[in-house]
Motif scaffolding. Structure first.
Motif, PDB file in Angstrom:
ATOM      1  N   PHE A  43      83.130  88.324 -27.555  1.00 52.45           N
ATOM      2  CA  PHE A  43      81.859  89.040 -27.408  1.00 52.45           C
ATOM      3  C   PHE A  43      81.282  88.773 -26.027  1.00 52.45           C
ATOM      4  CE2 PHE A  43      82.420  88.291 -31.918  1.00 52.45           C
ATOM      5  CZ  PHE A  43      82.182  89.554 -32.441  1.00 52.45           C
TER       6      PHE A  43
ATOM      7  N   GLN B 298      74.656  85.952 -28.359  1.00 57.22           N
ATOM      8  CA  GLN B 298      73.893  86.645 -29.400  1.00 57.22           C
ATOM      9  C   GLN B 298      74.772  87.628 -30.167  1.00 57.22           C
ATOM     10  OE1 GLN B 298      70.663  86.024 -30.484  1.00 57.22           O
ATOM     11  NE2 GLN B 298      71.439  87.293 -32.149  1.00 57.22           N
ATOM     12  N   GLU B 299      75.665  88.333 -29.475  1.00 60.36           N
ATOM     13  CA  GLU B 299      76.572  89.256 -30.158  1.00 60.36           C
ATOM     14  C   GLU B 299      77.493  88.513 -31.121  1.00 60.36           C
ATOM     15  OE1 GLU B 299      78.631  91.483 -27.168  1.00 60.36           O
ATOM     16  OE2 GLU B 299      76.871  92.655 -26.656  1.00 60.36           O
TER      17      GLU B 299
ATOM     18  N   ASP C 233      75.425  87.672 -34.137  1.00 57.13           N
ATOM     19  CA  ASP C 233      75.204  88.879 -34.936  1.00 57.13           C
ATOM     20  C   ASP C 233      76.428  89.203 -35.793  1.00 57.13           C
ATOM     21  OD1 ASP C 233      72.678  89.084 -33.800  1.00 57.13           O
ATOM     22  OD2 ASP C 233      73.253  90.675 -32.391  1.00 57.13           O
TER      23      ASP C 233
ATOM     24  N   ASP D 112      85.790  92.796 -35.924  1.00 61.47           N
ATOM     25  CA  ASP D 112      85.262  91.656 -35.178  1.00 61.47           C
ATOM     26  C   ASP D 112      86.047  90.389 -35.463  1.00 61.47           C
ATOM     27  OD1 ASP D 112      83.247  93.081 -33.935  1.00 61.47           O
ATOM     28  OD2 ASP D 112      81.769  92.616 -35.465  1.00 61.47           O
TER      29      ASP D 112
END
Length: 67
Positions: free
Chosen positions: A16, A20-21, A24, A64
């Protein structure tokens, strides 16, 4: 600096662009818990750490997490 979710030394997610990503994505996967003080933390043995920008991405496009 790029980040990913790790279990000990094994990378579990794609890379990422921001920390923060990564948080998340972990939260979307149900890996984030909320402590009695209201602070968020990852399940046992999981950490969000910086990683090399050139590390290989998982084969599953749109995913992800590496399975």
């Amino acid at each position: 600096m790029p980040y990913a979710v790790f279990e000990e030394s094994e990378r579990l997610t794609r890379v990422f662009a921001t920390e923060q990503e990564a948080w998340d994505a972990a939260e979307s996967a149900g890996l984030v818990e909320i402590g009695p003080d209201g602070r968020k933390f990852l399940e046992d043995h999981l950490k969000i750490k910086p990683c090399a920008a050139d590390c290989q991405e998982p084969a599953g496009a749109g995913s992800d997490f590496i399975m």
